[in-house]
Design a protein around this motif. Structure first.
Motif, mmCIF file in Angstrom:
data_model
loop_
_atom_site.group_PDB
_atom_site.id
_atom_site.type_symbol
_atom_site.label_atom_id
_atom_site.label_comp_id
_atom_site.label_asym_id
_atom_site.label_seq_id
_atom_site.Cartn_x
_atom_site.Cartn_y
_atom_site.Cartn_z
ATOM 1 N N ILE A 192 0.827 -1.208 0.000
ATOM 2 C CA ILE A 192 0.000 0.000 0.000
ATOM 3 C C ILE A 192 0.861 1.257 0.000
ATOM 4 O O ILE A 192 0.448 2.315 -0.489
ATOM 5 N N ASP A 193 2.087 1.153 0.501
ATOM 6 C CA ASP A 193 2.991 2.306 0.538
ATOM 7 C C ASP A 193 3.569 2.631 -0.841
ATOM 8 O O ASP A 193 4.115 3.722 -1.038
ATOM 9 N N VAL A 194 3.475 1.702 -1.784
ATOM 10 C CA VAL A 194 4.020 1.927 -3.127
ATOM 11 C C VAL A 194 3.030 2.790 -3.911
ATOM 12 O O VAL A 194 1.870 2.400 -4.084
ATOM 13 N N PRO A 195 3.438 3.948 -4.399
ATOM 14 C CA PRO A 195 2.475 4.873 -5.007
ATOM 15 C C PRO A 195 1.826 4.382 -6.296
ATOM 16 O O PRO A 195 0.652 4.625 -6.528
ATOM 17 N N ASP A 196 2.545 3.686 -7.145
ATOM 18 C CA ASP A 196 1.992 3.286 -8.439
ATOM 19 C C ASP A 196 2.574 1.932 -8.842
ATOM 20 O O ASP A 196 3.704 1.845 -9.329
ATOM 21 N N LEU A 197 1.785 0.875 -8.662
ATOM 22 C CA LEU A 197 2.274 -0.463 -8.960
ATOM 23 C C LEU A 197 2.480 -0.683 -10.452
ATOM 24 O O LEU A 197 3.348 -1.452 -10.859
ATOM 25 N N VAL A 198 1.676 -0.027 -11.276
ATOM 26 C CA VAL A 198 1.836 -0.173 -12.724
ATOM 27 C C VAL A 198 3.170 0.422 -13.158
ATOM 28 O O VAL A 198 3.928 -0.191 -13.917
ATOM 29 N N GLU A 199 3.485 1.604 -12.665
ATOM 30 C CA GLU A 199 4.763 2.229 -13.015
ATOM 31 C C GLU A 199 5.936 1.450 -12.447
ATOM 32 O O GLU A 199 7.011 1.399 -13.051
ATOM 33 N N LEU A 200 5.748 0.847 -11.286
ATOM 34 C CA LEU A 200 6.806 0.009 -10.710
ATOM 35 C C LEU A 200 7.170 -1.115 -11.667
ATOM 36 O O LEU A 200 8.354 -1.396 -11.901
ATOM 37 N N ASN A 201 6.151 -1.759 -12.236
ATOM 38 C CA ASN A 201 6.401 -2.848 -13.186
ATOM 39 C C ASN A 201 6.985 -2.327 -14.486
ATOM 40 O O ASN A 201 7.871 -2.943 -15.078
ATOM 41 N N ARG A 202 6.489 -1.203 -14.954
ATOM 42 C CA ARG A 202 7.017 -0.637 -16.203
ATOM 43 C C ARG A 202 8.483 -0.248 -16.054
ATOM 44 O O ARG A 202 9.264 -0.350 -16.996
ATOM 45 N N LEU A 237 -6.211 -4.821 -6.345
ATOM 46 C CA LEU A 237 -6.232 -5.346 -4.974
ATOM 47 C C LEU A 237 -5.787 -4.283 -3.972
ATOM 48 O O LEU A 237 -6.328 -4.188 -2.863
ATOM 49 N N LYS A 238 -4.835 -3.457 -4.361
ATOM 50 C CA LYS A 238 -4.363 -2.392 -3.470
ATOM 51 C C LYS A 238 -5.511 -1.444 -3.134
ATOM 52 O O LYS A 238 -5.654 -1.006 -1.979
ATOM 53 N N GLU A 239 -6.342 -1.124 -4.123
ATOM 54 C CA GLU A 239 -7.480 -0.237 -3.882
ATOM 55 C C GLU A 239 -8.488 -0.887 -2.932
ATOM 56 O O GLU A 239 -9.042 -0.230 -2.042
ATOM 57 N N ILE A 240 -8.719 -2.186 -3.109
ATOM 58 C CA ILE A 240 -9.620 -2.914 -2.207
ATOM 59 C C ILE A 240 -9.086 -2.848 -0.778
ATOM 60 O O ILE A 240 -9.832 -2.580 0.180
ATOM 61 N N LEU A 241 -7.786 -3.085 -0.625
ATOM 62 C CA LEU A 241 -7.175 -3.085 0.703
ATOM 63 C C LEU A 241 -7.154 -1.687 1.315
ATOM 64 O O LEU A 241 -7.290 -1.535 2.532
ATOM 65 N N THR A 242 -6.985 -0.676 0.487
ATOM 66 C CA THR A 242 -6.957 0.702 0.982
ATOM 67 C C THR A 242 -8.312 1.098 1.541
ATOM 68 O O THR A 242 -8.411 1.763 2.584
ATOM 69 N N GLN A 243 -9.376 0.673 0.867
ATOM 70 C CA GLN A 243 -10.722 1.022 1.306
ATOM 71 C C GLN A 243 -11.239 0.120 2.418
ATOM 72 O O GLN A 243 -12.130 0.502 3.169
#
Length: 326
Positions: A192-202, A237-243
């Motif tokens: 959850i601390d990672v700001p952008d998982l898509v950019e992390l993978n890219r 999943l991160k959004e689900i966990l955040t909410q």
């Protein structure tokens, strides 16, 4: 095709060839037990029964993957999809898709969970410390299987690759989140601390392309679809966990995402559910000229529409335009 791609393990791994000695095998299995303790703590699910574990060589892992591909995707089916992807410009006309996919998916597989035998298989040629996050990912699949019946979600939805891809993104996204949490635990952080998982993978793409030559040669369509399972599934999943929390994730398995649109835009699953419009193509087929013969019938969802459009317009425009797919 998208269900076939889920076999890919999106990890940066330095591969070394070695032969596992008996002592090494014992150490690998012992380490898997230690990793499982961490996964149980992160995921807040305890195994209902012991998880079987084994060790496989590179050749054995490759043979398993090849057998699964051949069982689930006959050559003639992939040949039909190859024609479609060529016509859409998503793969080169001279790409032998079946052979290429076999090479791509076996290039960097690093162990797997087999829902048929209910067993985690660990690769014997990868250094232990590098392999532990892989174990965390695959042990997550073992827990998913015990609680939610993994095979039920891995079965392709006939004629709807988009829905299949969405379901696989849920499964692999959860594995990716647990793997990331496991890797970040020593630093006192989590996914959850990672700001952008898509950019992390890219950001890993250039390294992946250098390290894995076949992946480097893959058309963007295949690369992006591989990333979708892990990066976009993880972001969902991160959004689900955040909410909410892991209790909310468990409920998703009884109310599955219906489209890649819902994975890309979690609010269309959570806050204002937006199920896709179902289309009946019977009338279209009945009115086709005798000169025409359908070879593939499938759903081109938001994510595939985005990949199609970005061949001709900017990435930003393609993202915006593909939102109107439904």
């Amino acid at each position: 095709m998208k269900n076939l791609l889920r076999s890919y393990m999106l990890l940066t791994i330095i591969l070394t060839v070695s032969v596992a000695l008996a002592s090494d095998v014992a150490k690998l299995l012992e380490s898997a037990d230690e990793v499982l303790e961490a996964v149980v703590e992160i995921r807040k699910l305890k195994p209902k029964e012991p998880i079987q574990k084994g060790v496989k060589s590179r050749e054995e892992v490759k043979a398993y993957l090849v057998s699964r591909i051949q069982e689930e995707y006959p050559r003639e089916q992939i040949a039909r999809e190859e024609r479609l992807l060529e016509r859409l410009g998503l793969i080169p006309v001279d790409l032998p898709l079946y052979e290429f996919m076999l090479d791509l998916l076996t290039e960097q597989v690093a162990g797997y969970y087999d829902p048929d035998s209910k067993t985690l298989y660990i690769a014997d040629w990868i250094p232990l410390e590098i392999q532990k996050p892989v174990m965390a990912h695959e042990l997550t699949h073992a827990l998913q299987d015990q609680y939610f019946d993994l095979k039920k979600f891995l079965t392709p939805v006939e004629g709807n690759d988009d829905k299949t891809l969405a379901r696989n993104a849920l499964i692999e996204g959860e594995g990716f989140i647990i793997m990331l949490d496991y890797a970040l635990r020593p630093m006192g952080r989590n996914a959850i601390d990672v700001p952008d998982l898509v950019e992390l993978n890219r950001a890993q793409m250039p390294l992946m392309e250098t390290q894995f030559p076949i992946f480097g040669k893959a058309p963007d369509y295949l690369k992006e679809t591989l990333i979708f399972h892990y990066a976009y599934g993880g972001a969902f999943l991160k959004e689900i966990l955040t909410q909410g929390g892991w209790e909310d994730v468990a409920q998703i398995y009884s109310n599955l995402p219906e489209s890649t649109e819902q994975i890309l835009h979690p609010e269309k699953y959570l806050n204002a559910p937006d199920p896709p419009t179902e289309m009946d193509t019977k009338l279209l087929r009945e009115n086709l000229s005798e000169k025409w013969e359908p070879i593939v019938e499938n759903v081109l969802g938001e994510f595939s529409t985005y990949l199609l459009l970005r061949q001709f317009i900017s990435d930003e425009q393609a993202l915006k335009a593909s939102e109107g797919w439904d």
